[in-house]
Design an enzyme around this catalytic site. Structure first.
Site, PDB file in Angstrom:
ATOM      1  N   ASN A   1      -5.507  12.360  -0.445  1.00 50.86           N
ATOM      2  CA  ASN A   1      -4.650  11.556   0.434  1.00 50.86           C
ATOM      3  C   ASN A   1      -5.544  10.851   1.451  1.00 50.86           C
ATOM      4  O   ASN A   1      -6.777  11.045   1.456  1.00 50.86           O
ATOM      5  CB  ASN A   1      -3.600  12.455   1.115  1.00 50.86           C
ATOM      6  N   LYS A   2      -4.950  10.067   2.296  1.00 48.28           N
ATOM      7  CA  LYS A   2      -5.686   9.263   3.283  1.00 48.28           C
ATOM      8  C   LYS A   2      -6.762  10.075   3.995  1.00 48.28           C
ATOM      9  O   LYS A   2      -6.535  11.222   4.381  1.00 48.28           O
ATOM     10  CB  LYS A   2      -4.680   8.682   4.286  1.00 48.28           C
TER      11      LYS A   2
ATOM     12  N   ASP B   1      -1.978  10.723  -2.780  1.00 52.84           N
ATOM     13  CA  ASP B   1      -2.308   9.609  -3.687  1.00 52.84           C
ATOM     14  C   ASP B   1      -2.544  10.095  -5.105  1.00 52.84           C
ATOM     15  O   ASP B   1      -2.305   9.362  -6.064  1.00 52.84           O
ATOM     16  CB  ASP B   1      -3.523   8.840  -3.167  1.00 52.84           C
TER      17      ASP B   1
ATOM     18  N   ARG C   1      -7.428  -0.694  -7.052  1.00 51.41           N
ATOM     19  CA  ARG C   1      -7.640   0.499  -6.232  1.00 51.41           C
ATOM     20  C   ARG C   1      -7.696   1.718  -7.170  1.00 51.41           C
ATOM     21  O   ARG C   1      -6.773   1.913  -7.961  1.00 51.41           O
ATOM     22  CB  ARG C   1      -6.504   0.677  -5.196  1.00 51.41           C
TER      23      ARG C   1
ATOM     24  N   GLN D   1      -2.617   2.773   9.816  1.00 56.63           N
ATOM     25  CA  GLN D   1      -1.307   2.805   9.141  1.00 56.63           C
ATOM     26  C   GLN D   1      -0.306   3.639   9.946  1.00 56.63           C
ATOM     27  O   GLN D   1       0.893   3.372   9.912  1.00 56.63           O
ATOM     28  CB  GLN D   1      -1.448   3.399   7.730  1.00 56.63           C
TER      29      GLN D   1
ATOM     30  N   ARG E   1       0.844  -1.198   0.000  1.00 59.33           N
ATOM     31  CA  ARG E   1       0.000   0.000   0.000  1.00 59.33           C
ATOM     32  C   ARG E   1       0.877   1.246   0.000  1.00 59.33           C
ATOM     33  O   ARG E   1       2.094   1.162   0.165  1.00 59.33           O
ATOM     34  CB  ARG E   1      -0.961  -0.014   1.193  1.00 59.33           C
ATOM     35  N   GLY E   2       0.219   2.414  -0.190  1.00 58.01           N
ATOM     36  CA  GLY E   2       0.963   3.664  -0.354  1.00 58.01           C
ATOM     37  C   GLY E   2       1.139   3.870  -1.850  1.00 58.01           C
ATOM     38  O   GLY E   2       1.550   2.934  -2.558  1.00 58.01           O
ATOM     39  N   ALA E   3       0.829   5.079  -2.330  1.00 55.71           N
ATOM     40  CA  ALA E   3       0.745   5.305  -3.780  1.00 55.71           C
ATOM     41  C   ALA E   3       1.983   4.850  -4.573  1.00 55.71           C
ATOM     42  O   ALA E   3       1.855   4.070  -5.522  1.00 55.71           O
ATOM     43  CB  ALA E   3       0.415   6.774  -4.044  1.00 55.71           C
TER      44      ALA E   3
END
Ligand code: MRU
Length: 348
Positions: free
Chosen positions: A250-251, A240, A94, A199, A51-53
């Protein structure tokens, strides 16, 4: 330079397979998964094992490379048709991170080049490795540019996880903080736990501890308290997807932090590689926000918190309008307002 990246390798290509550190099991267990089937990589992206762009982009590229190696044919036409199916399956994992689609576009461009099937397979593996190398180099430069913004004694608030795990490189927002620490600046990290999947608590704390950065963990709803008390000098988050005007997805919870930062006159920085910028979209209005399953909110790691039958909303990201962003830290330098012009220049 930092050392942490060499310790934490979230995604690694090994000749004919990809090795992924399962981020859903951290920090309790450090489990590496070897994958030879592109479908396993697609599932790992969907399930947030990777995970994470930037890391999603790298994993997607390796997924296509694996998929290419799995196609047994000498016919270019058959190869390209099947490779397209591989790419579609990975694209459906995603929707929000730009890096995933950018990686798929680059792989498709290589697939469209001349040559036999075996030549294309080799070229696709090489391109995936190149995408990974570029992300490592980009994060390295982001850390150096970003560290200049931090002063001795700064307390820096961050959200979600943006270190080596999320980037397959040196990190973005967290990388900047780690680099400032490495340079000898006495910075302190305030890490949001980042509900619903933690996270921040699970991954950022794990990475910051390994890097030796002094750190305090807070729940997401404590951020306003510390900002108002004057105990935060700046906020840095990752991204992201960044639109042409600087609006940033973003998150979930990032927008709340940005508004709180502006209200309390604290700079709000976004750190991201240019591979996260999407100039095809004019503003954040056009960013597709991933909606994830309700069980992520009602339960955590199998332990139910809310009653059965609870109605749940679970958007995984939010969009921060550009007016709340002080600057965007990229590998090509720090972009300040007006973002439209600065982004064009950074991409030129
Ligand atoms: O849902 P996740 O864990 O993939 O979300 C990650 C984030 O929002 C990160 O902040 C972002 O991808 C930047 S990673 C350097």
């Amino acid at each position: 330079m930092i050392g942490l990246m060499e310790l934490i390798q979230s995604v690694v290509w090994l000749v004919d397979r990809v090795r992924i550190l399962d981020q859903t099991l951290l920090p309790q267990q450090e489990v590496y998964l070897d994958m030879t089937d592109f479908r396993e990589v697609a599932a790992a992206i969907k399930e947030l094992k990777v995970r994470g762009a930037p890391a999603i982009g790298v994993a997607a590229a390796y997924g296509v490379a694996l998929g290419a190696l799995q196609i047994k044919t000498n016919s270019r036409t058959v190869f390209l048709r099947r490779l397209n199916e591989v790419s579609e399956i990975i694209a459906a994992t995603r929707p929000t991170a730009r890096n995933l689609f950018r990686a798929l576009e680059r792989m498709a461009k290589v697939a469209a080049s001349k040559g036999s099937v075996s030549h294309l397979q080799e070229a696709l593996v090489a391109e995936a490795i190149q995408i990974h190398r570029e992300e490592i180099a980009a994060t390295r430069a982001i850390c150096r540019h970003g560290a200049k913004l931090l002063q001795d004694g700064d307390i820096v608030l961050t959200h979600c996880n943006t270190g080596p795990l999320a980037t397959c490189g040196y990190g973005t927002a967290l990388g900047v903080i780690i680099e400032a620490h490495r340079q000898g600046k006495k910075v302190k990290l305030l890490a949001d736990e980042t509900r619903p999947l933690l996270q921040g608590a699970r991954l950022t704390v794990w990475e910051a501890q390994k890097a030796g950065v002094p750190m305090t963990l807070i729940t997401d709803n404590m951020a306003g308290y510390f900002l108002k008390k004057g105990e935060v000098n700046c906020v840095i988050t990752g991204a992201d997807r960044i639109a042409a005007n600087g609006d940033t997805a973003n998150k979930i919870g990032t927008y709340t932090l940005a508004v709180l930062a502006k209200e309390n006159k604290v700079p709000f920085y976004v750190a991201a590689p240019t591979s996260t910028i999407d100039t095809a979209i004019a503003s954040g209005e056009e960013i597709v926000i991933e909606e994830r399953g309700g069980d992520e909110v009602t339960s955590f790691q199998g332990v139910r918190a809310a009653p059965e039958g609870t109605m749940v909303a679970n958007p995984a990201f939010d969009v921060t309008p550009n007016r709340y962003i002080t600057a965007i830290i990229t590998e090509n330098g720090i972009i300040r307002k007006p973002f439209q012009k600065g982004i064009k220049r950074a991409l030129a």
